[in-house]
Design a protein around this motif. Structure first.
Motif, PDB file in Angstrom:
ATOM      1  N   PHE A 116     -32.391 -33.657  62.486  1.00  0.00           N
ATOM      2  CA  PHE A 116     -31.839 -32.249  62.663  1.00  0.00           C
ATOM      3  C   PHE A 116     -32.184 -31.374  61.636  1.00  0.00           C
ATOM      4  O   PHE A 116     -31.975 -31.679  60.397  1.00  0.00           O
ATOM      5  CB  PHE A 116     -30.366 -32.030  63.075  1.00  0.00           C
ATOM      6  CG  PHE A 116     -29.909 -30.886  63.443  1.00  0.00           C
ATOM      7  CD1 PHE A 116     -29.946 -30.543  64.737  1.00  0.00           C
ATOM      8  CD2 PHE A 116     -29.233 -30.077  62.634  1.00  0.00           C
ATOM      9  CE1 PHE A 116     -29.409 -29.240  65.118  1.00  0.00           C
ATOM     10  CE2 PHE A 116     -28.769 -28.788  62.861  1.00  0.00           C
ATOM     11  CZ  PHE A 116     -28.928 -28.176  64.282  1.00  0.00           C
ATOM     12  N   VAL A 118     -32.764 -27.068  60.557  1.00  0.00           N
ATOM     13  CA  VAL A 118     -32.743 -25.592  61.409  1.00  0.00           C
ATOM     14  C   VAL A 118     -34.025 -24.932  60.712  1.00  0.00           C
ATOM     15  O   VAL A 118     -34.281 -23.946  60.887  1.00  0.00           O
ATOM     16  CB  VAL A 118     -31.453 -24.806  61.277  1.00  0.00           C
ATOM     17  CG1 VAL A 118     -30.404 -25.415  62.343  1.00  0.00           C
ATOM     18  CG2 VAL A 118     -31.032 -24.965  60.045  1.00  0.00           C
ATOM     19  N   VAL A 120     -37.077 -25.316  61.192  1.00  0.00           N
ATOM     20  CA  VAL A 120     -38.091 -25.598  61.979  1.00  0.00           C
ATOM     21  C   VAL A 120     -38.730 -24.324  62.656  1.00  0.00           C
ATOM     22  O   VAL A 120     -39.525 -24.313  63.576  1.00  0.00           O
ATOM     23  CB  VAL A 120     -37.812 -26.756  62.995  1.00  0.00           C
ATOM     24  CG1 VAL A 120     -37.947 -28.030  62.630  1.00  0.00           C
ATOM     25  CG2 VAL A 120     -36.684 -26.178  64.052  1.00  0.00           C
ATOM     26  N   SER A 124     -41.451 -23.943  65.520  1.00  0.00           N
ATOM     27  CA  SER A 124     -41.047 -23.450  66.879  1.00  0.00           C
ATOM     28  C   SER A 124     -41.929 -22.521  67.464  1.00  0.00           C
ATOM     29  O   SER A 124     -42.591 -22.189  68.572  1.00  0.00           O
ATOM     30  CB  SER A 124     -39.829 -23.015  67.176  1.00  0.00           C
ATOM     31  OG  SER A 124     -38.709 -24.319  67.049  1.00  0.00           O
ATOM     32  N   ASP A 170     -33.937 -21.163  62.388  1.00  0.00           N
ATOM     33  CA  ASP A 170     -33.613 -20.865  63.655  1.00  0.00           C
ATOM     34  C   ASP A 170     -32.549 -21.567  63.969  1.00  0.00           C
ATOM     35  O   ASP A 170     -32.459 -22.813  64.019  1.00  0.00           O
ATOM     36  CB  ASP A 170     -34.876 -21.401  64.329  1.00  0.00           C
ATOM     37  CG  ASP A 170     -34.982 -21.477  66.057  1.00  0.00           C
ATOM     38  OD1 ASP A 170     -33.948 -20.804  66.568  1.00  0.00           O
ATOM     39  OD2 ASP A 170     -35.810 -22.015  66.761  1.00  0.00           O
ATOM     40  N   GLY A 172     -31.402 -21.729  67.066  1.00  0.00           N
ATOM     41  CA  GLY A 172     -31.291 -22.101  68.678  1.00  0.00           C
ATOM     42  C   GLY A 172     -30.525 -23.218  68.985  1.00  0.00           C
ATOM     43  O   GLY A 172     -30.288 -23.535  70.051  1.00  0.00           O
ATOM     44  N   ALA A 173     -30.518 -24.348  68.076  1.00  0.00           N
ATOM     45  CA  ALA A 173     -29.860 -25.801  68.582  1.00  0.00           C
ATOM     46  C   ALA A 173     -28.444 -25.671  68.298  1.00  0.00           C
ATOM     47  O   ALA A 173     -27.740 -26.604  68.770  1.00  0.00           O
ATOM     48  CB  ALA A 173     -30.422 -26.572  67.590  1.00  0.00           C
ATOM     49  N   SER A 244     -28.729 -31.227  75.571  1.00  0.00           N
ATOM     50  CA  SER A 244     -30.327 -31.037  75.046  1.00  0.00           C
ATOM     51  C   SER A 244     -30.964 -32.047  76.170  1.00  0.00           C
ATOM     52  O   SER A 244     -30.774 -33.242  76.174  1.00  0.00           O
ATOM     53  CB  SER A 244     -30.457 -31.660  73.707  1.00  0.00           C
ATOM     54  OG  SER A 244     -29.635 -30.755  72.900  1.00  0.00           O
ATOM     55  N   GLU A 248     -35.434 -28.085  79.596  1.00  0.00           N
ATOM     56  CA  GLU A 248     -35.014 -27.060  79.608  1.00  0.00           C
ATOM     57  C   GLU A 248     -36.235 -26.021  79.415  1.00  0.00           C
ATOM     58  O   GLU A 248     -36.354 -25.036  80.160  1.00  0.00           O
ATOM     59  CB  GLU A 248     -34.111 -26.819  78.285  1.00  0.00           C
ATOM     60  CG  GLU A 248     -32.643 -27.544  78.858  1.00  0.00           C
ATOM     61  CD  GLU A 248     -31.871 -27.743  77.354  1.00  0.00           C
ATOM     62  OE1 GLU A 248     -32.207 -27.552  76.308  1.00  0.00           O
ATOM     63  OE2 GLU A 248     -30.699 -28.212  77.828  1.00  0.00           O
ATOM     64  N   ARG A 249     -37.049 -26.338  78.431  1.00  0.00           N
ATOM     65  CA  ARG A 249     -38.410 -25.485  78.195  1.00  0.00           C
ATOM     66  C   ARG A 249     -39.363 -26.492  78.100  1.00  0.00           C
ATOM     67  O   ARG A 249     -39.289 -27.260  76.854  1.00  0.00           O
ATOM     68  CB  ARG A 249     -37.971 -24.407  77.128  1.00  0.00           C
ATOM     69  CG  ARG A 249     -37.494 -23.272  77.591  1.00  0.00           C
ATOM     70  CD  ARG A 249     -37.438 -22.281  76.420  1.00  0.00           C
ATOM     71  NE  ARG A 249     -36.151 -22.600  75.598  1.00  0.00           N
ATOM     72  CZ  ARG A 249     -36.466 -22.306  74.016  1.00  0.00           C
ATOM     73  NH1 ARG A 249     -37.495 -22.092  73.748  1.00  0.00           N
ATOM     74  NH2 ARG A 249     -35.318 -22.668  73.255  1.00  0.00           N
ATOM     75  N   HIS A 260     -39.368 -28.370  73.935  1.00  0.00           N
ATOM     76  CA  HIS A 260     -38.879 -27.483  72.762  1.00  0.00           C
ATOM     77  C   HIS A 260     -38.118 -28.155  71.953  1.00  0.00           C
ATOM     78  O   HIS A 260     -37.901 -27.612  70.610  1.00  0.00           O
ATOM     79  CB  HIS A 260     -38.117 -26.344  73.334  1.00  0.00           C
ATOM     80  CG  HIS A 260     -36.617 -26.554  73.883  1.00  0.00           C
ATOM     81  ND1 HIS A 260     -36.359 -27.746  74.740  1.00  0.00           N
ATOM     82  CD2 HIS A 260     -35.619 -26.357  73.563  1.00  0.00           C
ATOM     83  CE1 HIS A 260     -35.251 -27.751  75.313  1.00  0.00           C
ATOM     84  NE2 HIS A 260     -34.618 -27.151  74.545  1.00  0.00           N
ATOM     85  N   ILE A 261     -37.990 -29.618  71.814  1.00  0.00           N
ATOM     86  CA  ILE A 261     -36.969 -30.024  70.764  1.00  0.00           C
ATOM     87  C   ILE A 261     -38.017 -30.890  69.955  1.00  0.00           C
ATOM     88  O   ILE A 261     -38.436 -31.643  70.245  1.00  0.00           O
ATOM     89  CB  ILE A 261     -36.176 -31.276  71.345  1.00  0.00           C
ATOM     90  CG1 ILE A 261     -35.042 -30.092  72.470  1.00  0.00           C
ATOM     91  CG2 ILE A 261     -35.189 -31.811  70.127  1.00  0.00           C
ATOM     92  CD1 ILE A 261     -34.050 -31.069  73.164  1.00  0.00           C
ATOM     93  N   LEU A 262     -38.200 -30.359  68.670  1.00  0.00           N
ATOM     94  CA  LEU A 262     -39.281 -30.689  67.658  1.00  0.00           C
ATOM     95  C   LEU A 262     -38.673 -31.837  66.731  1.00  0.00           C
ATOM     96  O   LEU A 262     -37.702 -31.953  66.256  1.00  0.00           O
ATOM     97  CB  LEU A 262     -39.732 -29.585  66.966  1.00  0.00           C
ATOM     98  CG  LEU A 262     -40.428 -28.577  67.868  1.00  0.00           C
ATOM     99  CD1 LEU A 262     -40.655 -27.407  67.293  1.00  0.00           C
ATOM    100  CD2 LEU A 262     -41.421 -28.859  68.668  1.00  0.00           C
ATOM    101  N   PRO A 264     -38.969 -33.034  63.208  1.00  0.00           N
ATOM    102  CA  PRO A 264     -39.348 -32.397  61.932  1.00  0.00           C
ATOM    103  C   PRO A 264     -40.399 -33.551  61.271  1.00  0.00           C
ATOM    104  O   PRO A 264     -40.988 -33.058  60.287  1.00  0.00           O
ATOM    105  CB  PRO A 264     -38.092 -32.202  61.175  1.00  0.00           C
ATOM    106  CG  PRO A 264     -36.947 -32.156  62.336  1.00  0.00           C
ATOM    107  CD  PRO A 264     -37.384 -33.047  63.317  1.00  0.00           C
ATOM    108  N   VAL A 296     -33.540 -36.110  69.212  1.00  0.00           N
ATOM    109  CA  VAL A 296     -34.720 -36.626  68.172  1.00  0.00           C
ATOM    110  C   VAL A 296     -34.598 -37.967  67.849  1.00  0.00           C
ATOM    111  O   VAL A 296     -35.585 -38.693  67.709  1.00  0.00           O
ATOM    112  CB  VAL A 296     -34.762 -35.600  67.038  1.00  0.00           C
ATOM    113  CG1 VAL A 296     -35.737 -36.118  66.135  1.00  0.00           C
ATOM    114  CG2 VAL A 296     -34.930 -34.170  67.468  1.00  0.00           C
TER     115      VAL A 296
END
Ligand code: AMP
Ligand code: MG
Length: 332
Positions: A116, A118, A120, A124, A170, A172-173, A244, A248-249, A260-262, A264, A296
């Motif tokens: 996890f 943020v 990223v 994204s 970001d 977003g999470a 999650s 979703e995307r 969309h869940i990357l 790292p 992840v």
């Protein structure tokens, strides 16, 4: 043309989500004996659905929309006037709201071994998944962006945040879960409210009572592959639920789903064994951060992470095996 297709895809997805949420609300409705009011709105780039139970229906629904909009103005990645954008531009900013959420994020980053993260934000943007710019970046573009990322480069001193590097954050999470925390605080203090259920995209908050008998709330979890179908229903008394998923995307190329869940570590969409993770706990921000982190990490490490935080969850893998973790009442 691509943009038009994207808008149609997004609107249909939002409609499907609202149908599922409505299905969950209908289950609850049959036995209620309080007055209630409900509304769906677009907020935080997603559908927010509220159902508020009260002896005296009042302005709670519009108050909650305001609470979420005010938060969105502070933490939006896209809005240049937001506090988060100022932080990303200047690499330093004084904000109690952002410092507080970053404290939670950094803790989850540490406990998840960096799964996890943020920071990223640029990664994204590079993938652009869910936007008209979505594409598979070159390996050297990914390497170059990754070399700047790293949650350990964020410094927090009270409300002062500083970046030691050229990256952007970001939220977003965690943003939707964070909104659920703010909604819970509002519901607890609002006059006349008996109970309420509010969903902000993949995060849901349930508070108080839905009927005089004190029956548990029932929260529906979406099937990760069959649009419009439910995976099952969670019963709970009060708390937060975040999901999650890779549905979703995403876009597909040569039969591969890029979502969309990357991760790292690789800089690419996470390729654990999981396609959906739902987390239940007593903080919206944490449930949202943990569902992303577990997605992840995959099932085994994800389970360890949930155990560390005393959270519960539902993991669904690529073969549609369902595993529950911790203290959760899930019918499926
Ligand atoms: P969620 O749907 O809550 O799992 O959040 C996904 C969003 O979080 C993505 O759209 C990105 O904005 C951001 N994100 C993607 N990968 C990560 C990651 N590994 N750690 C933190 N945030 C991420
Ligand atoms: Mg999340």
């Amino acid at each position: 043309m691509k943009k038009k297709k994207l808008i149609i895809k997004t609107v249909s997805l939002l409609l499907v989500c609202s149908v599922i949420i409505t299905a969950a609300l209908i289950i609850r409705d049959r036995k209620t004996d309080f007055n209630s009011a409900e509304k769906s709105t677009v907020a935080m780039n997603t559908i927010m659905t509220q159902k508020i139970y009260s002896d005296v229906p009042g302005s709670q629904i519009t108050d909650i929309i305001t609470v979420v909009r005010v938060l969105e103005e502070m933490i939006s990645f896209k809005d240049e006037a937001s506090q988060l954008s100022a932080l990303n531009r200047e690499g330093a900013y004084d904000s109690g709201v952002i410092a507080d959420v970053l404290e939670v994020c950094l803790d989850v980053s540490e406990k998840s071994g960096g799964a996890f993260d943020v920071t990223v934000g640029e990664l994204s943007e590079l993938w652009g998944i869910g936007t008209e710019n979505e594409r598979i970046p070159d390996a050297d573009e990914i390497t170059s962006v990754l070399s700047e990322c790293g949650y350990e480069k964020i410094g927090i001193d009270g409300t002062e945040i500083t970046f030691d590097g050229d990256f952007s954050v970001d939220l977003g999470a965690v943003g939707k879960g964070m909104a659920c925390d703010y909604i819970m605080t509002y519901l607890k203090s609002a006059e006349g409210v008996k109970g309420g259920v509010v969903s902000v995209g993949g995060s849901i908050v349930v508070y108080g009572q839905r009927n005089k008998a004190g029956d548990k709330w029932r929260v529906a979890v979406r099937h990760p592959r069959n649009e419009g179908e439910l995976l099952g229903v969670i019963s709970l008394s009060e708390g937060f639920v975040s999901t999650s998923g890779d549905y979703e995307r995403y876009f597909e190329e040569d039969g591969i789903r890029y979502h969309h869940i990357l991760d790292p570590e690789s800089g690419c969409p996470a390729d654990s064994d999981l396609i959906s993770v739902t987390v239940v706990c007593d903080s919206g921000t944490l449930s949202d951060a943990l569902s992303t982190a577990c997605f992840v990490l995959g099932r085994e490490k994800g389970e360890e992470l949930l155990e560390h935080y005393g959270a519960a969850g539902i993991f669904v893998d690529k073969e549609m095996n369902i595993t529950t973790v911790g203290d959760i009442d899930f019918e499926y």
